[in-house]
Design an enzyme around this catalytic site. Structure first.
Site, PDB file in Angstrom:
ATOM      1  N   TRP A  11     -83.495 -48.310-145.283  1.00  8.22           N
ATOM      2  CA  TRP A  11     -83.691 -49.706-145.657  1.00  8.22           C
ATOM      3  C   TRP A  11     -83.929 -50.587-144.436  1.00  8.22           C
ATOM      4  O   TRP A  11     -83.217 -50.488-143.436  1.00  8.22           O
ATOM      5  CB  TRP A  11     -82.459 -50.214-146.408  1.00  8.22           C
ATOM      6  CG  TRP A  11     -82.521 -51.658-146.795  1.00  8.22           C
ATOM      7  CD1 TRP A  11     -83.151 -52.192-147.874  1.00  8.22           C
ATOM      8  CD2 TRP A  11     -81.934 -52.772-146.095  1.00  8.22           C
ATOM      9  NE1 TRP A  11     -83.001 -53.564-147.891  1.00  8.22           N
ATOM     10  CE2 TRP A  11     -82.255 -53.936-146.813  1.00  8.22           C
ATOM     11  CE3 TRP A  11     -81.179 -52.888-144.927  1.00  8.22           C
ATOM     12  CZ2 TRP A  11     -81.841 -55.211-146.407  1.00  8.22           C
ATOM     13  CZ3 TRP A  11     -80.769 -54.139-144.510  1.00  8.22           C
ATOM     14  CH2 TRP A  11     -81.087 -55.286-145.256  1.00  8.22           C
ATOM     15  N   SER A  68     -80.890 -42.003-145.087  1.00  7.01           N
ATOM     16  CA  SER A  68     -80.151 -43.018-145.822  1.00  7.01           C
ATOM     17  C   SER A  68     -80.821 -43.304-147.181  1.00  7.01           C
ATOM     18  O   SER A  68     -80.925 -42.401-148.016  1.00  7.01           O
ATOM     19  CB  SER A  68     -80.024 -44.271-144.961  1.00  7.01           C
ATOM     20  OG  SER A  68     -79.013 -45.133-145.450  1.00  7.01           O
ATOM     21  N   PHE A 130     -77.221 -55.355-139.535  1.00  8.99           N
ATOM     22  CA  PHE A 130     -77.428 -54.002-140.040  1.00  8.99           C
ATOM     23  C   PHE A 130     -77.723 -53.028-138.907  1.00  8.99           C
ATOM     24  O   PHE A 130     -77.207 -51.906-138.887  1.00  8.99           O
ATOM     25  CB  PHE A 130     -78.568 -54.010-141.057  1.00  8.99           C
ATOM     26  CG  PHE A 130     -78.852 -52.668-141.668  1.00  8.99           C
ATOM     27  CD1 PHE A 130     -77.897 -52.027-142.440  1.00  8.99           C
ATOM     28  CD2 PHE A 130     -80.074 -52.043-141.492  1.00  8.99           C
ATOM     29  CE1 PHE A 130     -78.154 -50.779-143.017  1.00  8.99           C
ATOM     30  CE2 PHE A 130     -80.344 -50.810-142.054  1.00  8.99           C
ATOM     31  CZ  PHE A 130     -79.380 -50.180-142.821  1.00  8.99           C
ATOM     32  N   LEU A 133     -74.545 -52.160-137.277  1.00  8.10           N
ATOM     33  CA  LEU A 133     -73.767 -51.221-138.090  1.00  8.10           C
ATOM     34  C   LEU A 133     -74.346 -49.813-138.007  1.00  8.10           C
ATOM     35  O   LEU A 133     -73.603 -48.832-137.934  1.00  8.10           O
ATOM     36  CB  LEU A 133     -73.750 -51.692-139.546  1.00  8.10           C
ATOM     37  CG  LEU A 133     -72.881 -52.913-139.860  1.00  8.10           C
ATOM     38  CD1 LEU A 133     -73.143 -53.401-141.277  1.00  8.10           C
ATOM     39  CD2 LEU A 133     -71.407 -52.578-139.676  1.00  8.10           C
ATOM     40  N   ASP A 191     -70.248 -42.490-138.670  1.00  6.75           N
ATOM     41  CA  ASP A 191     -71.123 -43.361-139.453  1.00  6.75           C
ATOM     42  C   ASP A 191     -70.329 -44.542-140.024  1.00  6.75           C
ATOM     43  O   ASP A 191     -69.313 -44.355-140.702  1.00  6.75           O
ATOM     44  CB  ASP A 191     -71.736 -42.545-140.600  1.00  6.75           C
ATOM     45  CG  ASP A 191     -72.953 -43.193-141.221  1.00  6.75           C
ATOM     46  OD1 ASP A 191     -72.966 -44.425-141.358  1.00  6.75           O
ATOM     47  OD2 ASP A 191     -73.895 -42.456-141.577  1.00  6.75           O
ATOM     48  N   HIS A 219     -74.775 -43.777-137.728  1.00  8.62           N
ATOM     49  CA  HIS A 219     -75.671 -43.701-138.881  1.00  8.62           C
ATOM     50  C   HIS A 219     -77.117 -43.458-138.437  1.00  8.62           C
ATOM     51  O   HIS A 219     -77.880 -42.784-139.135  1.00  8.62           O
ATOM     52  CB  HIS A 219     -75.572 -45.010-139.675  1.00  8.62           C
ATOM     53  CG  HIS A 219     -76.320 -45.003-140.967  1.00  8.62           C
ATOM     54  ND1 HIS A 219     -75.953 -44.220-142.051  1.00  8.62           N
ATOM     55  CD2 HIS A 219     -77.424 -45.695-141.377  1.00  8.62           C
ATOM     56  CE1 HIS A 219     -76.785 -44.427-143.059  1.00  8.62           C
ATOM     57  NE2 HIS A 219     -77.690 -45.311-142.671  1.00  8.62           N
TER      58      HIS A 219
END
Length: 243
Positions: A11, A68, A130, A133, A191, A219
């Site tokens: 994403w 993902s 994001f 993260l 992750d 991640h």
């Protein structure tokens, strides 16, 4: 076309995070044709709309994989194609992205809801968060997050929100149980978005598939450690091809 692998990105960050992995795979096996297919740009969050577009645009009889969200879509497309899919591999991809009582090894609903609200209010700031993260848990998290953001496309907020709603809607459990081809699922040990506990949960659900946990990675481990991930994928493809 068992010598062709199509990778779907995750994403918001586009195809760039998968480019080093694709190059590493080509270096290990020049006969392997690796293609990164951008995700559809849709305002719909209906999984069928995304799968219809991917199915129409991608050649049949290839290996399907993804990172993902891309891995979740690859799983759904693999079971839709059945024997027209050579095999499936997923990277840091949960069976459900948002937790529910029957699948607690995922992001808490409250966390996801707050993230979506942030995206609706300020998409650019949310993408930056994001990227942080995604890189959390990496040896050089800030450097990795800058790399992720540098390659991110300019996406419309409506498309980003549709992608988040799609993430919340997808559930890969039935698809993975139904797909009879070879499967490899790689998870990252540190992750921040897909908990490492998803790996043993998947193994309990499907004890016959290949599952790997890459320690001390984020991640974004496909960008962080592309050669290590490529070696694991290449070994899986070679072993599955010998069956």
């Amino acid at each position: 076309m068992r010598d062709r692998l199509i990778l779907l990105p995750g994403w918001g960050l586009g195809s760039a995070p998968l480019e080093p992995l694709a190059e590493a795979l080509r270096g290990l096996d020049p006969r392997l044709h690796v293609q990164i297919e951008p995700l559809p740009l849709l305002d719909s969050s209906d999984p069928a709309d995304w799968l219809d577009e991917l199915d129409a645009n991608l050649p049949p009889d290839t290996w399907l994989g993804g990172w993902s969200l891309g891995g979740m879509l690859a799983a759904q497309l693999a079971v839709r194609r059945g024997e027209r899919c050579s095999g499936l591999l997923t990277l840091a991809s949960n069976l459900r992205f948002v937790a529910e009582p029957s699948w607690p090894a995922a992001m808490p609903v409250e966390t996801f809801t707050a993230f979506r609200q942030g995206c609706a209010a300020d998409a650019a700031a949310t993408l930056k968060r994001f990227a942080l993260l995604c890189s959390q848990g990496a040896a050089d998290a800030r450097g990795l997050s800058r790399l992720l953001l540098a390659g991110a496309p300019q996406a419309q907020p409506e498309t980003l929100l549709a992608g988040l709603d799609l993430l919340a809607a997808l559930d890969s459990r039935a698809a993975l149980q139904a797909f009879v081809g070879p499967q490899l699922h790689l998870f990252a040990g540190q992750d921040a978005l897909v908990p490492a506990s998803a790996a043993p949960a998947l193994l309990a659900l499907l004890p016959d598939v290949e599952i790997g946990l890459i320690d001390n990675t984020s991640h974004a481990f496909a960008l962080e450690r592309p050669h290590e991930i490529a070696a694991a994928i290449q070994a899986f493809l070679h072993e599955a091809g010998d069956d």
